[in-house]
Scaffold this motif. Structure first.
Motif, PDB file in Angstrom:
ATOM      1  N   LEU A 388       0.833  -1.194   0.000  1.00  0.00           N
ATOM      2  CA  LEU A 388       0.000   0.000   0.000  1.00  0.00           C
ATOM      3  C   LEU A 388       0.869   1.245   0.000  1.00  0.00           C
ATOM      4  CD1 LEU A 388      -2.820  -0.927   2.547  1.00  0.00           C
ATOM      5  CD2 LEU A 388      -2.731  -1.321   0.090  1.00  0.00           C
ATOM      6  N   ASN A 389       0.565   2.181  -0.871  1.00  0.00           N
ATOM      7  CA  ASN A 389       1.358   3.398  -0.973  1.00  0.00           C
ATOM      8  C   ASN A 389       0.498   4.484  -1.595  1.00  0.00           C
ATOM      9  OD1 ASN A 389       3.530   5.124  -0.811  1.00  0.00           O
ATOM     10  ND2 ASN A 389       4.961   3.740  -1.852  1.00  0.00           N
ATOM     11  N   LEU A 390       1.007   5.692  -1.563  1.00  0.00           N
ATOM     12  CA  LEU A 390       0.349   6.819  -2.210  1.00  0.00           C
ATOM     13  C   LEU A 390       0.987   7.084  -3.560  1.00  0.00           C
ATOM     14  CD1 LEU A 390      -0.068   9.367   0.713  1.00  0.00           C
ATOM     15  CD2 LEU A 390      -1.904   8.350  -0.606  1.00  0.00           C
ATOM     16  N   ALA A 391       0.208   7.621  -4.469  1.00  0.00           N
ATOM     17  CA  ALA A 391       0.758   8.020  -5.759  1.00  0.00           C
ATOM     18  C   ALA A 391       1.767   9.145  -5.556  1.00  0.00           C
ATOM     19  CB  ALA A 391      -0.363   8.470  -6.691  1.00  0.00           C
ATOM     20  N   ARG A 392       2.866   9.095  -6.310  1.00  0.00           N
ATOM     21  CA  ARG A 392       3.928  10.085  -6.134  1.00  0.00           C
ATOM     22  C   ARG A 392       3.412  11.506  -6.333  1.00  0.00           C
ATOM     23  NH1 ARG A 392       9.374  10.258  -6.106  1.00  0.00           N
ATOM     24  NH2 ARG A 392       9.516   8.017  -6.435  1.00  0.00           N
ATOM     25  N   ARG A 393       2.502  11.687  -7.308  1.00  0.00           N
ATOM     26  CA  ARG A 393       2.022  13.052  -7.567  1.00  0.00           C
ATOM     27  C   ARG A 393       1.260  13.612  -6.369  1.00  0.00           C
ATOM     28  NH1 ARG A 393      -1.844  10.130 -10.560  1.00  0.00           N
ATOM     29  NH2 ARG A 393      -3.986  10.519  -9.851  1.00  0.00           N
ATOM     30  N   ASP A 394       0.554  12.762  -5.620  1.00  0.00           N
ATOM     31  CA  ASP A 394      -0.180  13.242  -4.455  1.00  0.00           C
ATOM     32  C   ASP A 394       0.782  13.697  -3.364  1.00  0.00           C
ATOM     33  OD1 ASP A 394      -2.545  12.629  -5.727  1.00  0.00           O
ATOM     34  OD2 ASP A 394      -2.689  10.626  -4.827  1.00  0.00           O
ATOM     35  N   VAL A 395       1.859  12.923  -3.172  1.00  0.00           N
ATOM     36  CA  VAL A 395       2.855  13.296  -2.164  1.00  0.00           C
ATOM     37  C   VAL A 395       3.581  14.568  -2.593  1.00  0.00           C
ATOM     38  CG1 VAL A 395       4.934  12.564  -0.943  1.00  0.00           C
ATOM     39  CG2 VAL A 395       3.129  10.913  -1.441  1.00  0.00           C
ATOM     40  N   ASP A 396       3.938  14.645  -3.868  1.00  0.00           N
ATOM     41  CA  ASP A 396       4.645  15.839  -4.355  1.00  0.00           C
ATOM     42  C   ASP A 396       3.773  17.078  -4.240  1.00  0.00           C
ATOM     43  OD1 ASP A 396       6.820  14.280  -4.935  1.00  0.00           O
ATOM     44  OD2 ASP A 396       6.382  14.112  -7.086  1.00  0.00           O
ATOM     45  N   GLN A 397       2.474  16.923  -4.501  1.00  0.00           N
ATOM     46  CA  GLN A 397       1.565  18.064  -4.376  1.00  0.00           C
ATOM     47  C   GLN A 397       1.499  18.565  -2.946  1.00  0.00           C
ATOM     48  OE1 GLN A 397      -2.726  17.428  -4.416  1.00  0.00           O
ATOM     49  NE2 GLN A 397      -2.907  18.986  -6.044  1.00  0.00           N
ATOM     50  N   LEU A 398       1.384  17.628  -1.993  1.00  0.00           N
ATOM     51  CA  LEU A 398       1.329  18.027  -0.586  1.00  0.00           C
ATOM     52  C   LEU A 398       2.645  18.652  -0.151  1.00  0.00           C
ATOM     53  CD1 LEU A 398      -0.117  18.142   2.104  1.00  0.00           C
ATOM     54  CD2 LEU A 398       0.575  15.767   2.524  1.00  0.00           C
TER      55      LEU A 398
END
Length: 452
Positions: A388-398
């Motif tokens: 389970l992980n988050l999409a890189r773009r979501d982390v980069d946006q935050l």
């Protein structure tokens, strides 16, 4: 039961009124057996008529026990008996309508059941549960739909259109404070204790986005589908059926259904902003104009889970037959499986579409995704390829938002107008932490640099 409650009726009642009166008379019988029922029906009519025993026999063939909580259903059964139909036909031919001499009033009573639903035999019980008097209950339930044509300041809901580029707009139907309180009480005491299907992970105690995503980890293929206008397509009839199956009597189930569904006022529908095809807009307008689950009411998510239990069961069966797994989070349908499902994914999706259509819903073809192991697979925004992980773009946006908050101040980044922006960002951080603690630790350091 007829001494005080009975009242004289017109000698020319309608067929529906006659069937209803006979039904109430049967429910008022001392015993649910042939002789007592014949006497009760004869008392309603003021005389024993030759066709009454035949009617009673037909009713007993349908109901082996008194349907105390189903007077309206019983009236329909009475009206459809051969004996009743023949009697009405002969009365019309003679020009002598069948009179109602006495009209007994018998209270509805909830069916005993195994579900942990509080006993709500009457509207007085429901009023007491909600802390409303009978007049207030009728005003909020608005079973006749008058409120939707009342001035905006008197309506029970606030309506907010949300536009979406290239798609039909979404309508938020937010209940006013007292209506919301009543719906919350019903959720906590009645609706929330009813069992949903195991495939439902949205708005369920002990389940959620993570539990739904975990079911699809490490799969050869993940199929993501989306239902069109999910809440607005759940009708009042479906909600009423859920409550009746839970054991609520007709009159109580009818009022609870009215409290938890809503028909959008014509003026609001006329103000629908641009977006979507003419066919999509027409379908949405039609669904919103009928009593449906309002998107914004606290009771709607759980009621939706209960209303689509049959859909979940059918999709689970279809998935099991294909060696696949199935979960649903609100309107997001997720399936996963091995190499065989990957090869036959198109045929599998067509089967899902047929089941969904048969249950009164529709798939959004533009949001159908079939992702195989070599691609990024995600379920409700959670990556499920290996862990389970988050999409890189979501982390980069935050990360960018936190950096800009530290450099330019948090007010510059609160473009959505969150009333408590700090709590909003902390919630997003907690979400990252639940899936990837290492990334969350770095983001937490950026968060601590912000001057609030």
């Amino acid at each position: 039961m007829t001494a005080d409650a009975a009242k004289r009726r017109s000698p020319h009642p309608s067929v529906e009124a006659l069937a209803r009166a006979i039904g109430y008379g049967l429910l008022a019988a001392e015993h649910w057996e042939r002789r007592s029922l014949i006497a009760a029906a004869s008392d309603v009519l003021g005389a024993r008529r030759r066709w009454v025993p035949g009617l009673v026999d037909e009713v007993l063939a349908v109901y082996h026990r008194a349907p105390l909580d189903s007077p309206r259903e019983l009236a329909v059964v009475v009206a459809r008996t051969v004996a009743f139909g023949d009697a009405v036909e002969r009365a019309v031919e003679r020009g002598a309508p069948i009179p109602i001499r006495h009209y007994p009033v018998t209270p509805a009573s909830a069916r005993p059941g195994t579900l942990p639903v509080p006993r709500l035999d009457t509207l007085a019980d429901l009023s007491a549960l909600l802390g409303l008097d009978i007049g207030e209950l009728e005003w909020f339930a608005d079973a006749r739909g008058w409120n939707r044509r009342a001035p905006e300041r008197l309506q029970h809901y606030r309506h907010e259109w949300r536009t979406r580029p290239g798609r039909t707009p979404r309508l938020l139907e937010v209940p006013e404070q007292r209506m919301r309180r009543a719906q919350r009480t019903l959720l906590d005491t009645v609706i929330g204790v009813l069992p949903a299907h195991d495939a439902a992970h949205g708005f369920m105690p002990g389940r959620g986005v993570i539990s739904g995503a975990e079911a699809h980890l490490g799969s050869a293929v993940v199929i993501s589908l989306d239902l069109v206008s999910f809440f607005s397509r759940v009708s009042a009839r479906q909600i009423y059926a859920v409550l009746r199956r839970a054991g609520l009597p007709e009159v109580v189930a009818h009022r609870v259904t009215a409290l938890c569904t809503h028909a959008v006022p014509p003026a609001v529908l006329a103000g629908m902003p641009p977006g979507g095809s003419p066919e999509e807009r027409f379908a949405l307008r039609q669904a919103l104009a009928r009593p449906h689950l309002p998107q914004g009411a606290p009771s709607s998510p759980m009621l939706a889970n209960l209303a689509v239990r049959r859909l979940d069961a059918r999709l689970s069966g279809w998935s099991d037959a294909a060696g696949a797994r199935y979960t649903r989070y609100a309107d997001d349908l997720s399936f996963s499986g091995g190499a065989e499902l990957s090869r036959r994914s198109d045929a599998f999706v067509r089967g899902v579409a047929r089941i969904v259509a048969a249950e009164g819903h529709e798939l959004n073809e533009r949001k159908t995704r079939v992702r195989r192991a070599g691609e990024r697979q995600s379920v409700t925004g959670v990556v499920v390829n290996d862990r389970l992980n988050l999409a890189r773009r979501d982390v980069d946006q935050l990360k960018a938002i936190l950096h800009n908050c530290a450099v330019h101040g948090p007010e510059s980044q609160n473009r959505a107008g969150h009333p408590d922006f700090r709590a909003h960002l902390e919630g997003r951080l907690n979400w990252v932490e639940s899936l990837n603690p290492a990334r969350a630790a770095r983001l937490r350091r950026d968060f601590e640099r912000i001057a609030w």
